[in-house]
Design an enzyme around this catalytic site. Structure first.
Site, mmCIF file in Angstrom:
data_model
loop_
_atom_site.group_PDB
_atom_site.id
_atom_site.type_symbol
_atom_site.label_atom_id
_atom_site.label_comp_id
_atom_site.label_asym_id
_atom_site.label_seq_id
_atom_site.Cartn_x
_atom_site.Cartn_y
_atom_site.Cartn_z
ATOM 1 N N HIS A 233 3.264 11.492 1.468
ATOM 2 C CA HIS A 233 4.483 11.260 0.684
ATOM 3 C C HIS A 233 4.076 11.335 -0.786
ATOM 4 O O HIS A 233 3.002 10.879 -1.156
ATOM 5 C CB HIS A 233 5.083 9.892 1.031
ATOM 6 C CG HIS A 233 6.336 9.550 0.269
ATOM 7 N ND1 HIS A 233 7.316 10.483 -0.009
ATOM 8 C CD2 HIS A 233 6.776 8.385 -0.250
ATOM 9 C CE1 HIS A 233 8.291 9.883 -0.683
ATOM 10 N NE2 HIS A 233 7.996 8.624 -0.849
ATOM 11 N N TYR B 11 -4.495 3.170 9.451
ATOM 12 C CA TYR B 11 -4.296 3.510 10.865
ATOM 13 C C TYR B 11 -3.015 2.845 11.362
ATOM 14 O O TYR B 11 -2.986 2.120 12.331
ATOM 15 C CB TYR B 11 -5.517 3.052 11.682
ATOM 16 C CG TYR B 11 -5.674 3.749 13.015
ATOM 17 C CD1 TYR B 11 -6.143 5.063 13.076
ATOM 18 C CD2 TYR B 11 -5.358 3.105 14.209
ATOM 19 C CE1 TYR B 11 -6.289 5.716 14.281
ATOM 20 C CE2 TYR B 11 -5.505 3.754 15.430
ATOM 21 C CZ TYR B 11 -5.966 5.057 15.453
ATOM 22 O OH TYR B 11 -6.117 5.703 16.663
ATOM 23 N N GLY B 12 -1.932 3.098 10.629
ATOM 24 C CA GLY B 12 -0.639 2.531 11.022
ATOM 25 C C GLY B 12 0.205 3.571 11.727
ATOM 26 O O GLY B 12 -0.301 4.350 12.545
ATOM 27 N N SER B 13 1.484 3.603 11.382
ATOM 28 C CA SER B 13 2.434 4.518 12.035
ATOM 29 C C SER B 13 1.947 5.974 11.950
ATOM 30 O O SER B 13 1.739 6.633 12.962
ATOM 31 C CB SER B 13 3.807 4.362 11.386
ATOM 32 O OG SER B 13 4.678 5.366 11.850
ATOM 33 N N GLY C 51 5.425 8.363 13.362
ATOM 34 C CA GLY C 51 4.113 8.585 13.962
ATOM 35 C C GLY C 51 4.161 8.737 15.474
ATOM 36 O O GLY C 51 3.477 9.610 16.032
ATOM 37 N N SER D 4 36.914 13.842 21.547
ATOM 38 C CA SER D 4 38.283 14.278 21.861
ATOM 39 C C SER D 4 38.895 15.010 20.677
ATOM 40 O O SER D 4 38.421 14.886 19.539
ATOM 41 C CB SER D 4 39.136 13.054 22.196
ATOM 42 O OG SER D 4 39.317 12.278 21.014
ATOM 43 N N GLU E 171 3.430 1.194 -1.323
ATOM 44 C CA GLU E 171 3.342 0.129 -2.341
ATOM 45 C C GLU E 171 1.900 -0.328 -2.576
ATOM 46 O O GLU E 171 1.631 -0.986 -3.580
ATOM 47 C CB GLU E 171 4.144 -1.123 -1.959
ATOM 48 C CG GLU E 171 5.499 -0.909 -1.376
ATOM 49 C CD GLU E 171 5.430 -0.651 0.120
ATOM 50 O OE1 GLU E 171 5.548 0.534 0.489
ATOM 51 O OE2 GLU E 171 5.245 -1.592 0.897
HETATM 52 P P1 NDP Z 1 1.862 1.782 7.672
HETATM 53 O O1 NDP Z 1 2.612 0.640 7.074
HETATM 54 O O2 NDP Z 1 2.041 1.985 9.138
HETATM 55 O O3 NDP Z 1 0.296 1.600 7.327
HETATM 56 C C1 NDP Z 1 -0.412 0.595 7.883
HETATM 57 C C2 NDP Z 1 -1.884 0.794 7.592
HETATM 58 O O4 NDP Z 1 -2.147 0.501 6.217
HETATM 59 C C3 NDP Z 1 -2.726 -0.114 8.427
HETATM 60 O O5 NDP Z 1 -3.928 0.521 8.780
HETATM 61 C C4 NDP Z 1 -2.983 -1.279 7.456
HETATM 62 O O6 NDP Z 1 -4.181 -1.951 7.732
HETATM 63 C C5 NDP Z 1 -3.141 -0.537 6.161
HETATM 64 N N1 NDP Z 1 -2.906 -1.397 5.006
HETATM 65 C C6 NDP Z 1 -1.748 -2.024 4.651
HETATM 66 N N2 NDP Z 1 -1.896 -2.712 3.519
HETATM 67 C C7 NDP Z 1 -3.200 -2.550 3.147
HETATM 68 C C8 NDP Z 1 -3.972 -3.018 2.053
HETATM 69 N N3 NDP Z 1 -3.444 -3.794 1.109
HETATM 70 N N4 NDP Z 1 -5.280 -2.647 1.986
HETATM 71 C C9 NDP Z 1 -5.815 -1.862 2.925
HETATM 72 N N5 NDP Z 1 -5.129 -1.382 3.989
HETATM 73 C C10 NDP Z 1 -3.841 -1.720 4.086
HETATM 74 O O7 NDP Z 1 2.179 3.095 6.847
HETATM 75 P P2 NDP Z 1 2.941 4.418 7.355
HETATM 76 O O8 NDP Z 1 2.122 5.092 8.371
HETATM 77 O O9 NDP Z 1 4.370 4.093 7.638
HETATM 78 O O10 NDP Z 1 2.953 5.283 6.003
HETATM 79 C C11 NDP Z 1 1.787 5.908 5.526
HETATM 80 C C12 NDP Z 1 2.179 7.044 4.598
HETATM 81 O O11 NDP Z 1 2.888 8.030 5.350
HETATM 82 C C13 NDP Z 1 3.096 6.629 3.451
HETATM 83 O O12 NDP Z 1 2.759 7.365 2.330
HETATM 84 C C14 NDP Z 1 4.478 7.024 3.970
HETATM 85 O O13 NDP Z 1 5.400 7.294 2.952
HETATM 86 C C15 NDP Z 1 4.140 8.282 4.744
HETATM 87 N N6 NDP Z 1 5.091 8.651 5.790
HETATM 88 C C16 NDP Z 1 5.477 7.718 6.717
HETATM 89 C C17 NDP Z 1 6.318 8.060 7.751
HETATM 90 C C18 NDP Z 1 6.654 7.080 8.827
HETATM 91 O O14 NDP Z 1 7.332 7.480 9.775
HETATM 92 N N7 NDP Z 1 6.230 5.833 8.795
HETATM 93 C C19 NDP Z 1 6.875 9.431 7.856
HETATM 94 C C20 NDP Z 1 6.318 10.359 6.901
HETATM 95 C C21 NDP Z 1 5.493 9.942 5.884
HETATM 96 P P3 NDP Z 1 -4.161 -3.440 8.379
HETATM 97 O O15 NDP Z 1 -4.009 -3.261 9.855
HETATM 98 O O16 NDP Z 1 -5.485 -3.958 7.973
HETATM 99 O O17 NDP Z 1 -3.008 -4.175 7.771
#
Ligand code: NDP
Ligand code: MG
Length: 331
Positions: free
Chosen positions: A108, A25-27, A134, A252, A84
């Site tokens: 991705h 639940y990140g970006s 996001g 320009s 990663e």
């Molecule tokens: P984020 O770095 O925002 O993801 C964060 C999420 O991953 C959080 O919920 C975090 O939980 C969880 N997380 C991180 N490490 C772990 C772990 N070791 N175990 C369990 N949960 C973990 O990722 P993005 O949204 O940037 O990217 C997600 C995918 O989308 C990737 O494949 C990326 O290539 C792709 N993508 C990204 C874009 C972007 O704009 N960012 C654009 C298009 C594609 P916690 O809060 O617990 O740390």
């Protein structure tokens, strides 16, 4: 030319009685999940408990469960973790619970294309990749629009993977703007190439070289910052809005003439050759191997490089100048 799908090509009914488990639940996670929910789909979030995003998901009205539980319950398992960590999380918490008939999904292609993850037979493997951050994926959806997406099918055990992928793209808002059909290989290789040679690597190397040339010639670093860093945004905004032509119509005539005659001397045949070499290293897996190894060995080289960049004069000068530019949300 590319095959592009729009709203009328996709039908949400293909996801109607399906549960979508979004892992992370990140970006991208927060945006795609909320869009899918607002599209009337059944979404469940899988997270590690105690993490920062857990709270965020709760505050948006979700009740996250563990990654294993989400994988078990989901028909579509959409992995939105940093690339990663995909492999270790997949191996320990996702892979063991994948059953025939489920769909594994990504935004991705890196780990599938470079065989870091090899999913079992009997499941579908798809990709829906929004071409934007996001925050934009969410705000555009809320405005009634969408961000274009790339879509690919790696494995089609059910024979309906394309229907699922298109419905998913519609749920995220992608078909409102166009969903381009690609492959995991093409998405991964072009993405890496773009960020390495143009977007991140190319632009920052160009900025540094320009800034250094002015400062080494005795000009004030503050002026070098404005000319070679700050004003990039102005130019990029114009290109974004109307291509190179719009940018050239706006600057320009002197700037345009300088651009046309001097630009090709900066990015010359040597640079073009080097770009081809970098592309080869991506295609033959050399870059992927290096990056996977770097992560496995604690990122020593990566951290050293990061530290160096933080100490650049242009970063110090920029920080100082931006403090008084109140229209910039100073970071
Ligand atoms: P984020 O770095 O925002 O993801 C964060 C999420 O991953 C959080 O919920 C975090 O939980 C969880 N997380 C991180 N490490 C772990 C772990 N070791 N175990 C369990 N949960 C973990 O990722 P993005 O949204 O940037 O990217 C997600 C995918 O989308 C990737 O494949 C990326 O290539 C792709 N993508 C990204 C874009 C972007 O704009 N960012 C654009 C298009 C594609 P916690 O809060 O617990 O740390
Ligand atoms: Mg990219």
């Amino acid at each position: 030319m590319a095959t592009i799908y729009y709203d009328s090509d996709a039908d949400l009914k293909h996801l109607k009685d399906k549960k979508i488990a979004v892992i992370g639940y990140g970006s991208q996670g927060h945006a795609q999940t909320q869009n899918l929910r607002d599209s009337g789909l059944d979404v469940l979030i899988g997270l590690r408990p105690g993490g920062r995003s857990y709270e965020s998901a709760m505050s948006h009205g979700f009740s996250p469960v563990s990654i294993e539980e989400a994988t078990k319950a989901g028909d579509i398992i959409h992995i939105l973790l940093p690339d990663e960590v995909h492999v270790s999380v997949y191996d320990s918490q996702i892979g063991p619970h994948l059953r025939k008939g489920k769909t594994l999904s990504f935004s991705h292609g890196f780990n599938i294309h470079f065989k870091q993850i090899v999913p079992p037979d009997g499941i579908d493997v798809i990709m829906i990749a929004p071409k934007g951050p996001g925050t934009l994926v969410r705000s555009e959806y809320q405005r009634g629009g969408g961000v274009p997406c790339l879509m690919a099918i790696h494995q089609d055990a059910s024979g309906t993977a394309k229907d699922t992928a298109l419905a998913f793209a519609k749920g995220v808002g992608g078909t409102r703007a166009g969903v381009i059909l690609t492959t995991f290989a093409e998405e991964t290789e072009t993405d890496l190439f773009g960020e390495q040679t143009v977007l991140c690597g190319g632009v920052s190397a160009l900025i540094k070289a320009g800034f250094d040339a002015l400062v080494e010639a005795g000009y004030q670093p503050e002026l070098a910052y404005f000319e070679c860093v700050h004003e990039i945004k102005l130019i990029v905004d114009l290109i974004y809005e109307g291509g190179l032509a719009h940018m050239r119509n706006t600057v320009s005539n002197t700037a345009e003439y300088g651009d046309l005659t001097r630009g090709p001397r900066v990015i010359d045949n040597h640079t073009r050759k080097e770009m081809k070499k970098i592309l080869k290293e991506i295609q033959d897996g050399q870059f992927a191997k290096e990056w996977v190894m770097e992560n496995k060995t604690g990122g020593v080289k990566f951290n050293a490089l990061r530290k160096n960049e933080k100490e650049l004069l242009l970063e110090k000068v920029g920080k100082e100048l931006r403090q008084k530019m109140h229209w910039i949300n100073a970071k």
